[in-house]
Design a protein around this motif. Structure first.
Motif, short mmCIF file in Angstrom:
data_model
loop_
_atom_site.label_atom_id
_atom_site.label_comp_id
_atom_site.label_asym_id
_atom_site.label_seq_id
_atom_site.Cartn_x
_atom_site.Cartn_y
_atom_site.Cartn_z
N TRP A 5 0.85 -1.21 0.00
CA TRP A 5 0.00 0.00 0.00
C TRP A 5 0.88 1.25 0.00
CZ3 TRP A 5 -3.54 -3.63 -0.31
CH2 TRP A 5 -4.89 -3.31 -0.44
N ASP A 63 1.33 3.83 -3.01
CA ASP A 63 0.69 5.07 -2.53
C ASP A 63 -0.82 5.04 -2.81
OD1 ASP A 63 1.63 7.07 -0.96
OD2 ASP A 63 2.39 8.35 -2.55
N PRO A 78 -3.78 5.29 -0.78
CA PRO A 78 -4.90 6.08 -0.25
C PRO A 78 -5.03 7.48 -0.85
CG PRO A 78 -3.54 5.20 1.54
CD PRO A 78 -2.78 5.01 0.27
N GLN A 79 -6.26 7.92 -0.91
CA GLN A 79 -6.52 9.35 -1.14
C GLN A 79 -7.11 9.88 0.17
OE1 GLN A 79 -8.34 10.39 -4.95
NE2 GLN A 79 -7.16 8.82 -5.97
N CYS A 80 -8.44 9.91 0.30
CA CYS A 80 -8.97 10.37 1.60
C CYS A 80 -8.61 9.37 2.68
CB CYS A 80 -10.47 10.63 1.53
SG CYS A 80 -11.54 9.25 1.95
N GLY A 81 -8.51 8.09 2.32
CA GLY A 81 -8.02 7.07 3.24
C GLY A 81 -9.05 6.42 4.13
N TYR A 82 -10.27 6.94 4.12
CA TYR A 82 -11.27 6.49 5.09
C TYR A 82 -11.60 5.01 4.93
CZ TYR A 82 -15.39 6.92 8.12
OH TYR A 82 -16.31 6.79 9.13
N CYS A 83 -11.66 4.52 3.69
CA CYS A 83 -12.05 3.12 3.46
C CYS A 83 -10.88 2.16 3.52
CB CYS A 83 -12.73 2.99 2.10
SG CYS A 83 -11.55 3.08 0.72
N GLN A 84 -9.66 2.71 3.58
CA GLN A 84 -8.49 1.86 3.31
C GLN A 84 -8.26 0.76 4.34
OE1 GLN A 84 -6.96 1.70 0.50
NE2 GLN A 84 -7.75 3.57 -0.47
N CYS A 104 -13.18 7.50 -3.49
CA CYS A 104 -12.10 8.16 -4.23
C CYS A 104 -11.70 7.33 -5.44
CB CYS A 104 -10.87 8.39 -3.36
SG CYS A 104 -11.17 9.33 -1.85
N ARG A 110 -5.16 1.17 -7.88
CA ARG A 110 -3.98 1.05 -7.02
C ARG A 110 -4.16 -0.08 -5.99
NH1 ARG A 110 -0.63 6.42 -6.86
NH2 ARG A 110 -1.28 7.22 -8.87
N ILE A 111 -5.38 -0.26 -5.53
CA ILE A 111 -5.63 -1.38 -4.61
C ILE A 111 -5.30 -2.69 -5.33
CG2 ILE A 111 -7.42 -2.68 -3.37
CD1 ILE A 111 -8.84 0.03 -2.87
N GLY A 149 -8.24 14.01 0.56
CA GLY A 149 -7.91 12.96 -0.40
C GLY A 149 -7.18 13.50 -1.60
N ARG A 172 3.09 10.26 -0.78
CA ARG A 172 2.18 11.01 0.11
C ARG A 172 2.66 10.94 1.55
NH1 ARG A 172 -3.57 11.55 -1.97
NH2 ARG A 172 -4.01 12.02 0.20
N LYS A 204 -2.99 6.51 7.39
CA LYS A 204 -4.25 6.10 6.79
C LYS A 204 -4.35 4.59 6.61
CE LYS A 204 -5.62 10.48 4.73
NZ LYS A 204 -5.77 11.31 3.52
N PHE A 252 -9.88 11.13 11.62
CA PHE A 252 -10.98 11.77 10.91
C PHE A 252 -11.92 12.35 11.96
CE2 PHE A 252 -9.34 8.39 8.23
CZ PHE A 252 -9.26 8.98 6.98
#
Lengths: 153, 721
Positions: free
Chosen positions: A87, A91, A93-99, A132, A137-138, B69, B200, B206, B213
């Motif tokens: 991961w 790179d 994640p973007q917002c990362g919330y679901c990662q 996102c 990438r996943i 994000g 990043r 994350k 959050f």
């Protein structure tokens, strides 16, 4: 109620229909597992219950009695190390919330399948939404994690 | 003397005229950041509001913008680190407090939006780094008694001959020096970080689940709040069963607030059960008459009737009559919800003399003002702790700060430390939607297939009216965002006979920003229409666009490169086709080619998307690629499935099962190419969302010969909810 989370034993006083997600977050303070939909639609809340990936937002805590819950905070090194390394390398994640949910779902796939194909990834990961859309990438990261896991074992 | 006092005494108020957008901003250090979060108490050098360098060699970047994000946590930090010659590995980043020092250089409030962060901060952040570097070099030169010109910097050190000293060792000396009035910036050819392969800075937290959050804010005495919100805009509460809610174990309090009835409980689950027990009765009000079918009919009637003219030139009717080929089409796009992964939430700690707010927000200043208005506290006593945003796409950039305002109301009414949490259903049904739009065109083509007359009417609610940018965005009754980007297209500008009008319904439907705002619907209309014009002219869609875009060199370049990289024109398997769309959005030029297959009676499958972007200077190229990939997914989701519909005033969609989001198995392979450029950075977060929709439907047309003019492509069959 007696609960085992990440190898630790907890005594929790909660109604038996409280979803595992809210026990983990609101009572145990483990914030790595996320709330996304509350309806088993998005996978942000994925944890392992006796090794099975489950949607903790709809699974009542009564289901976990006498079983072992593993969250992102307690994922074992055999799976965690290659996944985190992949991961990071891609790179993702973007917002990362679901990662964290994505990683917990990928961990089950990787444990059971040393050489996941794109089709295997589709099958294992399509329950996890990433708004996102980091899917490409996943996918790459899962392939890379599989390589890393093989080379380290 | 504590370090905080040391810094206080320095009073780092250095007014400069460094801001990029013409707005002059005091380069001061807000009180809030001087004393926070220092573990080992290093001496902190704060040459401006955006940077602190510690005697322990730490480098902390203070971000005026929020990370949702889009990657500014990293790319804005790169701007400072480049000019500072910082050791990239020593960087730490945090969100700024709400303060005038962090006002957007153009928007004049603290705000993240419009894909403007890199463009607006390009000079200010680089100068923040360069100023610090100048002072550190000066301090080293003084210490060594050498000329500053004889000193070099790299990776957090000043070097001169055989002498070498770390930035951390120089901070006390540097603090005593006056800041330069202005400071030259590096020649781009000397950049080591900007444009480089940089990862990043927020990935580790994350993926480990430690990133904070808004949803993750927790205090021992915090109560979770769920609000039974008005089901229809303008509805009012007529009754509710407070006792039943209070009888639910874990429920502590029930309070009425302007947006509904709030249940405060020990945890999410109790709050949710308590809310169910409330059984609120509503007077739904006038908006209960709204239904999507009647709105659609009304939009068509409004298009027939005409609207306020934005642009009119020549004799459109006559030229249309004389034209060889006539293209008369209209495109409909529905209401959309942003649906970020992290449902809305907001934590508020209110006391007699201050209000603290923890949330993921794009609008710190607006939030501060909202809280001040509700609590009566001065703005200086409202503190905003910006958390990571679990996505936003505009939902956390809302006129009047709806979800922050609501949480402050709950805190005020209850007297408790509260965190409001929205469920997914609350998010989808209590939205601030992308307005539905109908764009109708009558275009006349000459014998060569080129447009000679252009008649357009665009019907949809105004996003900007009533918002912070109304004065700029709404010109003579025309919300320019209703036709965003269209008038600026060079061939439209050059057309001698044209009329572009808008008709703006004033419906009681809450609408607001949605990723790409106006261009989330105008690009679909434009680039579908141009495809139709190309076929009407019997020309290849790429060849036709080359003629239309001939006066726009950057757009032409991305178009050509997209054609080349997608092997445009080469044979494809049966049932496969390609579609293209190219448009300038947010200062960047993007061309997309979608390759799809449409089996007979089957669902379209998007196999590949070729994306070419010219965003001027690409600060973090891999971040640009990531945004392009993400926007492809976001645009595809909308084009394929997304639709918010109303029945009896109520939103019919509830959760991801009837407001579907693109999933792994539907994500195409995306290949992104960045056109090298040295213009100032353009936006990337919203620059390619709009192009995806017509690229898809144009590709479907290439396969089926059937033009899709209404989105979404697949309508969910709604029950009678």
């Amino acid at each position: 109620m007696q609960l085992t989370v990440n190898g630790k034993s907890y005594d929790v006083n909660v109604p038996s229909d409280m979803p595992i997600l809210w026990v983990i977050r609101d009572k145990l303070g483990l914030m790595g597992t996320k709330f996304g939909c509350g309806a088993a639609q998005c996978g942000a809340c994925t944890v392992h219950l006796d090794g099975q990936g489950i949607r903790s937002c709809v699974a009542p805590v009564s289901r976990a009695e006498g079983k072992e819950i593993v969250t992102i905070e307690g994922l074992n090194d055999t799976l965690s190390k290659p996944l985190m390394a992949a991961w990071t390398e891609i790179d993702v994640p973007q917002c990362g919330y679901c990662q964290t949910g994505q990683i917990m779902a990928a961990a089950v796939l990787l444990r059971d399948n040393n050489n996941p194909t794109d089709q295997d990834i589709d099958n294992a990961m399509s329950g996890n939404i990433c708004r996102c859309a980091t899917y490409q990438r996943i996918r790459k990261a899962i392939h890379l994690a599989a390589e890393l896991k093989k080379s380290s074992s | 003397m504590s370090n905080a006092q040391l810094i206080d005494r320095r009073k780092f108020i250095r007014s400069t005229a460094l801001a990029a957008g013409g707005l002059i901003i005091a380069f001061n250090v807000p009180a809030g950041i001087r004393t926070r979060g220092v573990v080992k108490e290093p001496v902190l050098f704060a040459p401006n509001a955006f940077l602190r360098i510690g005697s322990d060699n730490s480098v902390k970047i203070i971000l005026s913008h929020c990370e949702m994000g889009q990657g500014i946590w990293t790319s804005l930090s790169m701007l400072i680190a480049e000019e500072l010659d910082a050791d990239w590995k020593s960087l730490q980043v945090e969100h700024a407090p709400a303060d005038i020092a962090y006002y957007h250089t153009v928007y004049a409030t603290q705000r993240t939006g419009g894909s403007s962060s890199l463009n607006s901060e390009f000079d200010r952040y680089r100068k923040a780094g360069a100023t610090a570097r100048y002072l550190l070099v000066q301090a080293a030169a003084n210490r060594w008694k050498v000329a500053p010109d004889d000193c070099q910097t790299a990776n957090g050190y000043v070097v001169s001959g055989d002498k070498k000293i770390s930035y951390g060792e120089l901070v006390t000396d540097a603090m005593a020096l006056p800041a330069p009035a202005d400071i030259p910036l590096k020649d781009p050819k000397d950049w080591k970080i900007i444009g480089g392969k940089i990862k990043r800075l927020d990935t580790q937290e994350k993926i480990k689940g430690t990133a904070v959050f808004g949803m993750d804010i927790h205090f021992p005495d915090l109560l979770t709040v769920m609000v039974a919100r008005v089901p229809v805009n303008g509805a009012t509460v007529t009754g509710y069963d407070e006792a039943a809610a209070l009888a639910v174990p874990g429920v502590r309090q029930v309070v009425k607030i302007p947006t509904g009835v709030a249940v405060l409980a020990d945890d999410f689950w109790s709050a949710k059960k308590g809310r169910q027990a409330l059984k609120v009765q509503w007077d739904l009000g006038a908006a209960a008459n709204i239904s999507s079918d009647s709105l659609f009919t009304e939009m068509k009637a409004r298009a027939d009737k005409g609207g306020i003219v934005a642009t009119e030139e020549g004799n459109v009717a006559e030229l249309f009559k004389q034209s060889v080929t006539k293209v008369e089409v209209e495109y409909f796009q529905p209401f959309l919800a942003q649906s970020p992964m992290e449902p809305l939430n907001c934590t508020v700690k209110l006391s007699a003399d201050k209000c603290e707010i923890w949330t993921g927000t794009q609008t710190q200043t607006d939030d501060q003002h909202a809280a001040s208005e509700i609590t009566g506290l001065p703005i200086s006593q409202v503190f905003i702790h910006t958390c990571f945003l679990g996505g936003s796409f505009g939902r956390r950039n809302i006129t009047r700060s709806d979800f922050v305002r609501e949480a402050v109301e709950v805190a005020k009414a209850s007297g408790k430390l509260v965190k409001t949490v929205w469920t997914r259903e609350d998010d989808i049904q209590g939205g601030r939607y992308r307005p539905a739009f109908l764009h109708r065109f009558k275009v006349g083509l000459d014998a060569n297939g080129m447009p000679v007359s252009w008649d357009q009417i665009s019907v949809g609610q105004s996003v900007m009216t009533g918002g912070p940018f109304e004065k700029i965005a709404v010109v003579n009754g025309v919300d320019t965002f209703s036709i965003e980007g269209m008038q600026a297209v060079p061939f439209i500008k050059a057309l001698k006979n044209k009329k572009i009008a808008v008709n703006t319904p004033d419906w009681p439907i809450m609408i607001d920003n949605w990723r790409a705002v106006g261009m989330s619907h105008t690009i679909f209309a434009m680039e579908s229409l141009i495809d139709e014009m190309a076929y009407a002219a019997k020309k290849d869609p790429v060849a036709y666009r080359r003629l239309l875009y001939k006066d726009d060199a950057r757009l032409l370049k991305v178009l050509d490169l997209a054609a080349e990289k997608s092997s445009w024109g080469t044979p494809l398997p049966k049932d496969h086709g390609r579609g293209i769309a190219a448009f300038k959005a947010c200062g960047s030029y993007v061309a997309l080619v979608a390759e799809v297959s449409v089996p007979k009676n089957g669902m379209v499958k998007v196999h590949k998307v070729t994306c070419v972007v010219d965003c001027g200077t690409a600060i973090q190229p891999d971040g640009v690629v990531a945004q392009m990939e993400g926007s492809v997914g976001y645009g595809l989701s909308a084009a394929l499935y997304s639709e918010i519909t109303f029945k009896n005033g109520q939103v019919q969609q509830k959760n991801f099962y009837n407001y579907p989001i693109l999933r792994m198995n539907e994500m195409p392979e995306v290949n992104t190419y960045i056109v090298p450029g040295n213009e100032p950075p353009g936006g990337i977060g919203e620059a390619s969302v709009g192009q995806m929709m017509p690229a898809l439907t144009n590709a479907m047309f290439a396969v089926t010969g059937k033009r899709i003019r209404n989105l979404p492509i697949y309508k969910m069959k709604m029950g009678n909810a």
